[in-house]
Design an enzyme around this catalytic site. Structure first.
Site, PDB file in Angstrom:
ATOM      1  N   MET A 188      90.890  42.525   4.989  1.00 56.52           N
ATOM      2  CA  MET A 188      90.928  43.485   6.098  1.00 56.52           C
ATOM      3  C   MET A 188      89.631  43.438   6.896  1.00 56.52           C
ATOM      4  O   MET A 188      88.640  42.850   6.474  1.00 56.52           O
ATOM      5  CB  MET A 188      91.210  44.889   5.579  1.00 56.52           C
ATOM      6  N   ASP A 201      86.107  49.231   5.964  1.00 53.46           N
ATOM      7  CA  ASP A 201      85.623  48.215   6.905  1.00 53.46           C
ATOM      8  C   ASP A 201      84.094  48.242   7.097  1.00 53.46           C
ATOM      9  O   ASP A 201      83.526  47.292   7.634  1.00 53.46           O
ATOM     10  CB  ASP A 201      86.297  48.390   8.273  1.00 53.46           C
TER      11      ASP A 201
HETATM   12  O1  F6P Z   1      91.035  51.562   7.628  1.00 49.83           O
HETATM   13  C1  F6P Z   1      90.867  50.417   8.394  1.00 49.83           C
HETATM   14  C2  F6P Z   1      91.815  49.375   7.928  1.00 49.83           C
HETATM   15  O2  F6P Z   1      91.559  49.144   6.600  1.00 49.83           O
HETATM   16  C3  F6P Z   1      91.774  48.095   8.761  1.00 49.83           C
HETATM   17  O3  F6P Z   1      90.913  47.127   8.262  1.00 49.83           O
HETATM   18  C4  F6P Z   1      93.207  47.668   8.757  1.00 49.83           C
HETATM   19  O4  F6P Z   1      93.516  46.895   9.893  1.00 49.83           O
HETATM   20  C5  F6P Z   1      93.936  48.936   8.754  1.00 49.83           C
HETATM   21  O5  F6P Z   1      93.138  49.835   8.037  1.00 49.83           O
HETATM   22  C6  F6P Z   1      95.326  48.851   8.190  1.00 49.83           C
HETATM   23  O6  F6P Z   1      95.763  50.112   7.833  1.00 49.83           O
HETATM   24  P1  F6P Z   1      97.252  50.659   7.831  1.00 49.83           P
HETATM   25  O7  F6P Z   1      98.127  49.573   7.344  1.00 49.83           O
HETATM   26  O8  F6P Z   1      97.161  51.823   6.913  1.00 49.83           O
HETATM   27  O9  F6P Z   1      97.568  51.062   9.225  1.00 49.83           O
END
Ligand code: F6P
Length: 343
Positions: free
Chosen positions: A168, A126
């Site tokens: 994301m 991010d």
């Molecule tokens: O690491 C941050 C991120 O990439 C966010 O942008 C996203 O909302 C989240 O991780 C989703 O991660 P997970 O599905 O692993 O919880």
């Protein structure tokens, strides 16, 4: 000197480059390097693995993390602080290098306040961690998203469609902004800058009038203010380990809304975890390697409670405290430059 290394939070390309660099630099210094498996949880479980030249051979280009990761919060556990101190002492770690994003740096700071010798290494696709110009993983994510936009362009043009790509970015729209600029998006929607659906539709309509029969919209999953316009009532979404709603999917609603308001055939692609997986770019491998080597030097110099950071082209270090509390959101000057193309 015995150093424990862990990766915590969402994974990202470049983590293995850091682990390799820590191990190689540690070996040069004559240090013992131990991998803590699955983030902070590995300390509680006492799941450790010896890291040596053989273990880290051939991993610089491998995505993910050979140590595994989790969103385990040690201080949310019963007797968390005591357990942590006890486990660190039992493992005889002289220092821990924690590789993680904002949430993980909070934990690292709390460890520091408990008197545990910790050094932080910033990671997240991010790119929203303060104090460092870039986190590794971001460049790879942007590359993957840009390729997706390039591919969407050709099919959008063939079918005269509006294509939405959702990427994301929970609180920050860095991936959307950079990939949107690189891929020539016609509208970029980010959490930091409220965009009304009518504004998006106006761009699509004006393009149509000019004979541009297709459009590309890039949306960050965290642009949740859009939900207000959808009259979104209930939050039925599943939660992650930190109790935050799992994001992803608002662009399906956005596509419906655009079709309703413009009549343009609209499709949605959610890139999801594809942008967090696979081979890291050269930039992320280099940044990860420099961070890893530097983190070991920080341990040697007893720079505990600090996080390495990229500032300009230099690797330096800052107090972890300065990196947490407030996220690094999108530079609105860059957004302004991107907006020139929203027409
Ligand atoms: O690491 C941050 C991120 O990439 C966010 O942008 C996203 O909302 C989240 O991780 C989703 O991660 P997970 O599905 O692993 O919880």
């Amino acid at each position: 000197m015995k150093i424990g290394v862990l990766t915590s939070g969402g994974d990202c390309p470049g983590l293995n480059a850091v682990i390799r660099a820590i191990t190689r630099k540690g070996d040069e210094e004559g240090y013992e390097i131990v991998g803590i498996l699955n983030g902070w949880k590995g300390l509680f479980d006492e799941s450790y693995v010896k890291l040596d030249l053989k273990t880290v051979a051939g991993i610089v280009n491998r995505g993910g993390t050979i140590l595994g990761t989790s969103r385990f919060g040690p201080f949310q556990q019963e007797n968390g602080a005591e357990t942590l101190q006890h486990k660190v002492a039992r493992a005889e770690f002289d220092a821990i290098i924690a590789i993680g994003g904002e949430g993980s740096m909070h934990i690292t700071q709390q460890c520091h306040e408990l008197g545990i010798n910790v050094v932080g290494v910033p990671k997240t696709i991010d790119n929203d961690l303060n104090g460092t110009d870039y986190t590794f993983g971001f460049d790879t994510a942007v590359q993957i998203a840009t390729e997706a936009i390039d591919r969407l362009h050709t099919t959008a043009e063939s079918h005269h469609r509006v294509m939405i790509l959702e990427v994301m970015g929970r609180h920050a729209g860095w991936i959307a902004l950079y990939s949107g600029i690189a891929g020539g998006a016609d509208v970029i929607v980010i959490p930091e800058k409220k965009t009304k659906i009518d504004e998006i539709c106006d761009v699509l309509k004006s393009r149509y009038k000019r004979g541009k029969l297709f459009s590309i919209i890039v949306v960050a999953e965290g642009a949740e203010y859009l939900l207000d316009e959808f009259n979104y009532k209930e939050d039925n979404r599943k939660k992650d380990e930190f109790g935050r709603a799992r994001l992803g999917g608002l662009s399906y609603e956005l596509a419906n809304e655009i079709e309703k308001r413009t009549g343009f055939d609209t499709r949605t692609t959610i890139l999801g975890h594809v942008q967090r997986g696979g081979v890291p770019t050269a930039f992320d491998r280099v940044l990860g390697t420099r961070f890893g080597v530097y983190a070991v030097e920080m341990v040697t110099d007893k720079k505990f409670g600090r996080m390495c950071a990229l500032q300009g082209s230099d690797i330096t270090d800052i107090p972890i405290k300065k990196a947490i509390g407030k996220l690094k959101t999108v530079d609105l000057d860059i957004y302004k430059a991107a907006k020139v193309f929203f027409k």
